[in-house]
Structures are given as structure tokens and as C-alpha cells.
Design an enzyme around this catalytic site. Structure first.
Site, PDB file in Angstrom:
ATOM      1  N   ASN A   1     -19.237   1.787  -7.547  1.00 47.81           N
ATOM      2  CA  ASN A   1     -17.805   1.301  -7.234  1.00 47.81           C
ATOM      3  C   ASN A   1     -17.343   0.680  -8.559  1.00 47.81           C
ATOM      4  O   ASN A   1     -17.260  -0.704  -8.669  1.00 47.81           O
ATOM      5  CB  ASN A   1     -17.859   0.255  -6.196  1.00 47.81           C
ATOM      6  CG  ASN A   1     -16.400  -0.405  -5.890  1.00 47.81           C
ATOM      7  OD1 ASN A   1     -15.443   0.270  -6.002  1.00 47.81           O
ATOM      8  ND2 ASN A   1     -16.493  -1.441  -5.201  1.00 47.81           N
TER       9      ASN A   1
ATOM     10  N   CYS B   1     -11.093   3.082  -7.822  1.00 45.26           N
ATOM     11  CA  CYS B   1      -9.828   2.696  -7.928  1.00 45.26           C
ATOM     12  C   CYS B   1      -9.099   3.541  -8.832  1.00 45.26           C
ATOM     13  O   CYS B   1      -7.934   3.152  -8.846  1.00 45.26           O
ATOM     14  CB  CYS B   1      -9.687   1.426  -8.141  1.00 45.26           C
ATOM     15  SG  CYS B   1     -10.427   0.596  -9.632  1.00 45.26           S
TER      16      CYS B   1
ATOM     17  N   CYS C   1      12.604  -5.489  -0.058  1.00 38.13           N
ATOM     18  CA  CYS C   1      12.190  -6.774  -0.914  1.00 38.13           C
ATOM     19  C   CYS C   1      13.477  -7.108  -1.824  1.00 38.13           C
ATOM     20  O   CYS C   1      14.114  -6.327  -2.554  1.00 38.13           O
ATOM     21  CB  CYS C   1      11.363  -6.290  -1.861  1.00 38.13           C
ATOM     22  SG  CYS C   1      10.850  -7.865  -2.919  1.00 38.13           S
TER      23      CYS C   1
ATOM     24  N   CYS D   1       7.345 -13.694  -1.391  1.00 38.21           N
ATOM     25  CA  CYS D   1       6.696 -12.381  -1.819  1.00 38.21           C
ATOM     26  C   CYS D   1       6.180 -11.620  -0.416  1.00 38.21           C
ATOM     27  O   CYS D   1       5.084 -12.216   0.311  1.00 38.21           O
ATOM     28  CB  CYS D   1       5.569 -12.290  -2.732  1.00 38.21           C
ATOM     29  SG  CYS D   1       4.999 -10.664  -3.211  1.00 38.21           S
TER      30      CYS D   1
ATOM     31  N   CYS E   1      12.015  -8.672  -9.948  1.00 39.44           N
ATOM     32  CA  CYS E   1      10.414  -8.164  -9.964  1.00 39.44           C
ATOM     33  C   CYS E   1      10.441  -6.864  -9.509  1.00 39.44           C
ATOM     34  O   CYS E   1      10.915  -6.513  -8.423  1.00 39.44           O
ATOM     35  CB  CYS E   1       9.519  -9.107  -8.858  1.00 39.44           C
ATOM     36  SG  CYS E   1       7.871  -8.646  -8.735  1.00 39.44           S
TER      37      CYS E   1
ATOM     38  N   GLN F   1     -12.306  -7.215  -2.803  1.00 37.46           N
ATOM     39  CA  GLN F   1     -11.049  -6.202  -2.784  1.00 37.46           C
ATOM     40  C   GLN F   1      -9.837  -6.958  -2.134  1.00 37.46           C
ATOM     41  O   GLN F   1      -9.824  -7.966  -1.356  1.00 37.46           O
ATOM     42  CB  GLN F   1     -11.367  -5.171  -1.728  1.00 37.46           C
ATOM     43  CG  GLN F   1     -12.766  -4.329  -2.045  1.00 37.46           C
ATOM     44  CD  GLN F   1     -12.239  -3.251  -2.985  1.00 37.46           C
ATOM     45  OE1 GLN F   1     -10.960  -3.140  -3.537  1.00 37.46           O
ATOM     46  NE2 GLN F   1     -13.392  -2.268  -3.327  1.00 37.46           N
TER      47      GLN F   1
ATOM     48  N   GLU G   1     -25.116  -5.976 -10.780  1.00 36.87           N
ATOM     49  CA  GLU G   1     -23.940  -6.495 -10.946  1.00 36.87           C
ATOM     50  C   GLU G   1     -23.774  -7.323 -12.346  1.00 36.87           C
ATOM     51  O   GLU G   1     -24.741  -8.189 -12.378  1.00 36.87           O
ATOM     52  CB  GLU G   1     -23.003  -7.253  -9.998  1.00 36.87           C
ATOM     53  CG  GLU G   1     -21.731  -8.089 -10.198  1.00 36.87           C
ATOM     54  CD  GLU G   1     -20.739  -7.172 -10.410  1.00 36.87           C
ATOM     55  OE1 GLU G   1     -20.099  -7.598 -11.590  1.00 36.87           O
ATOM     56  OE2 GLU G   1     -20.451  -6.064 -10.096  1.00 36.87           O
TER      57      GLU G   1
ATOM     58  N   CYS H   1       6.145  -4.014  -7.584  1.00 35.25           N
ATOM     59  CA  CYS H   1       5.629  -2.959  -6.414  1.00 35.25           C
ATOM     60  C   CYS H   1       6.876  -1.591  -7.027  1.00 35.25           C
ATOM     61  O   CYS H   1       7.909  -1.677  -6.453  1.00 35.25           O
ATOM     62  CB  CYS H   1       6.270  -3.366  -5.250  1.00 35.25           C
ATOM     63  SG  CYS H   1       4.985  -4.722  -4.747  1.00 35.25           S
TER      64      CYS H   1
END
Length: 389
Positions: free
Chosen positions: A322, A349, A3, A87, A11, A211, A275, A14
């Protein structure tokens, strides 16, 4: 993956950029196994790999610069816009849309928000791409002042960006680091973005979570359905159900061979999805209605309060959770531990909060688990575990 933005130091979002992908994936697997080692996972399935680049279906891009030369990307340490239109982890559909959106910002004369001076209007763009290449474009604004110009010039945007199915203005008047405000003005005829995963189509409304990695989400839901079909529960709860990904997949009928057969098959379990987000529930209900799934329903509410308030006769065989990164928390974990629920499907996650929750449920043991690499080039990942009492 290489990148140019990362290499130039503009940036660093990541954090694993430049590390071989196989090394990234192996490190995530080791991390998950180490965190869950105290709980004796019966079987680890091989991790599910993602494409290294082009994987993000949703991009939240800060708008900086000036009305005549807007930047789409992030802000630097001094609050100036850094353009990230190329990106590599964003989808090709995003990268094609960003220059069009930059021209539209200038055409509609929407001044980028200046964080330091607290002037201007356009704070950021949130762009979501469906598996079919359609887009939802949301302009997050400080006020409704530019909305008239957005409406006036919208035909030009749609002519240049015909894949934009849904365009909205989200109003965020407060000066704070949040994603969106409460008020959403839909500017197009269509109000939802169809997200087609496996044999299920979910109708995504503007303020509904989905997601970030479509291919991995598809694999996650398909795996969950396979695991649960083997259990054949009569009833299930999907807590933190979002737009209904797990619930809709579980409720889809199958034929005797296990193949998806919405029009003729063996019905899945009766599923209740809970939810907190009213928008997400509306999305899930639209998807349920569109698929004519009579054995699933969704309701807005707090997952923990719903479970604690249930009558013993209403407790199901299976609970799917979740949760956000903080996990399900001690109260719901204690309830699950004391309940008659025989299986829990936990999609997390954050493996660290999953481990904390498992420690509070000693009678529910992980019989199998799998890492799903939802976020390549970063340290984050999804892990799904099937718990049995």
C-alpha cells in the site's frame, strides 16, 4: 453536492464539485480500467461509492487572520486567510469543532503565522475524528513559545470540546510547505485516538498516517480480508503497513464459516508489517497488543530494503503493498517479479503508478480489481488489485 465556497471561487480544492456523483464515479472507473487495460484484469468488481459529503475524518486547516479574528481554512493567492469552517466534505464533528478552536486561539493569544512576513506562531490545525466521534487536535506551531498558554487554557478547551481526546503541539520551525515538524508535545492524558473499523481497533498516534475516508477504509480492509481468506496463505508481508490496517485485519482469526471470531477462531496467516514511520509502527504495535494478536508483528524499516534482504526461506506466499503515490518503484517490482511470491495484494492511491509497477512485473497478473472512491469531489481514488503469478 453544491458548495458555496466553490461557487464563489474562494476554494477550488474539490475540482469535481458540482458534477453529479454518479458521473464522477463512472469517470474514475473508466480511468482505472483504461490505465490497467494493457494488463488484462480478469474481473472488475463494481466501484465502492462513498458518501458525497461529510466524509473526511482528517482536516488540515491553515490558520490565518489575526489573533482576535482567526480564520480556519486556506490562504488565498496573496497569503490572506480564507475561512472554510463550514466545509461540506469535512465531518460534522470537524465543523462543530472549528468555531470552538477559533475562540480558543484568541483566548490563548496564539498569533496566526503570517507567511509573507514570517511572523506569528500558529501555522495550521490538524484535526482527526474517530468513528466514535472523538477528536485528535494538533496545533502546528513555529516554536514552543505558545505551549505554556496552550497548557494554561487547555481545561477551557476540553470543557467546550469534551470530545477532544488528544491535544498536541507540533513544532515546525522551518518556513516551508510541509505538514508537520518532528517534535510533538502531547498535552492531554490520552496519547492515541482509537479508530474502530470493522472488528479491528487501531490506536492512532499523532504523526501516523490514516486513510482519510473512514467508511471507505472500512470497506477496503474488509474486501482485502475477504480476498485473502480465499487464498489461505500461511505467511504474509504487509509492506508500507502504516498503522497496520491491512495486517491487523488479515491476522484476526476467523471461525470455520469465515465470520470474525477473535477469541475462538481459525488463525489467520503469520503477518509481518514493515513501515518507515516509527510513530506508525508504535501505533500498530499498540493495536496488536491490545487485540492480543500473536501472529502479527511490526517493525520500522524500508519496504524495499526489507524484501531485498530477506532469506529465500523467509519469503511469504502473499505480499500486501500500500505505497505512497509514487508506487513501489522499479527495485521492489523487480524483486517481486523474480521472487517465489504467489500473490500480491496491491492497494494504490495512484492508478498511474500502479500501471507502471505492473509493467515491471509481467508474471504477476491482476485477476481482479476494484475502485474505492476515497476522495469524492476530486479526481483521486483508491484502486485495489489482486495479482497472481
Amino acid at each position: 453536492m453544491d458548495c458555496a465556497y466553490f461557487d464563489a471561487g474562494v476554494c477550488r480544492s474539490c475540482s469535481l464539485m458540482g458534477e453529479p456523483y454518479a458521473t464522477q464515479l463512472a469517470g474514475k472507473q473508466r480511468h482505472a480500467e483504461a490505465l490497467l487495460a494493457p494488463f488484462g484484469v480478469g474481473r472488475w468488481l463494481p466501484p465502492v461509492a462513498s458518501g458525497e459529503r461529510d466524509y473526511r475524518n482528517k482536516a488540515k486547516m491553515v490558520v490565518g487572520g489575526t489573533v482576535d479574528a482567526p480564520t480556519i481554512g486556506i490562504l488565498d493567492a496573496d497569503g490572506y486567510g480564507v475561512d472554510l469552517e463550514a466545509c461540506g466534505i469535512c465531518s460534522p464533528g470537524h465543523r462543530a469543532a472549528f468555531p470552538v478552536l477559533a475562540r480558543f486561539i484568541s483566548l490563548a493569544r496564539i498569533a496566526p503565522y503570517d507567511v509573507a512576513r514570517r511572523t506569528g506562531e500558529l501555522k495550521h490545525l490538524i484535526v482527526t475524528e474517530s468513528p466514535d466521534g472523538e477528536l485528535m487536535v494538533r496545533f502546528v506551531l513555529r516554536s514552543t513559545e505558545p505551549v505554556g498558554r496552550l497548557r494554561k487554557h487547555l481545561p477551557t478547551l476540553l470543557a467546550e470540546l469534551p470530545q477532544a481526546r488528544v491535544v498536541t503541539a507540533n513544532i515546525l520551525p522551518e518556513h516551508k510547505a510541509v505538514l508537520e515538524g518532528e517534535q510533538e508535545l502531547v498535552l492531554t492524558e490520552h496519547q492515541t485516538l482509537p479508530m474502530r473499523l470493522n472488528d479491528v481497533t487501531m490506536h492512532l498516534r499523532p504523526q501516523s498516517f490514516f486513510q482519510t475516508n473512514t467508511a471507505i477504509a472500512e470497506a477496503l480492509y474488509a474486501e482485502a480480508r475477504d480476498w485473502i481468506r480465499e487464498l489461505a496463505p500461511d505467511r504474509a508481508w504487509d509492506l508500507y503497513s502504516g498503522v497496520g490496517g491491512f495486517a491487523l485485519h488479515l491476522a484476526t482469526p476467523t471461525d470455520a464459516s469465515g465470520e470474525d471470531a477473535p477469541d475462538r477462531g481459525v488463525p489467520g496467516p503469520i503477518v509481518t508489517g514493515i513501515e518507515t514511520s516509527v510513530e506508525a509502527v508504535a501505533s500498530a504495535e499498540l493495536s496488536r497488543s491490545d487485540a492480543a494478536l500473536a501472529r502479527v508483528r511490526f517493525a520500522a524499516g524500508d519496504a524495499t530494503a526489507f524484501a531485498l534482504g530477506a532469506a529465500p526461506a523467509d519469503v511469504p506466499d502473499l505480499v500486501v503493498v500500500n505505497p505512497p503515490r509514487r508506487g513501489i518503484g522499479p527495485e521492489l517490482a523487480r524483486w517481486l517479479e523474480a521472487s517465489d511470491v504467489s500473490h500480491v495484494l496491491y492497494s494504490s492511491c495512484n492508478a498511474a503508478s500502479l500501471a507502471r509497477d505492473l509493467a515491471a512485473m509481467p508474471s504477476l497478473r491482476p485477476v481482479q480489481a476494484r475502485v474505492f472512491d476515497m476522495f469524492p469531489q476530486t479526481t483521486h481514488f483508491e484502486v485495489m488489485a489482486l495479482l497472481a503469478r
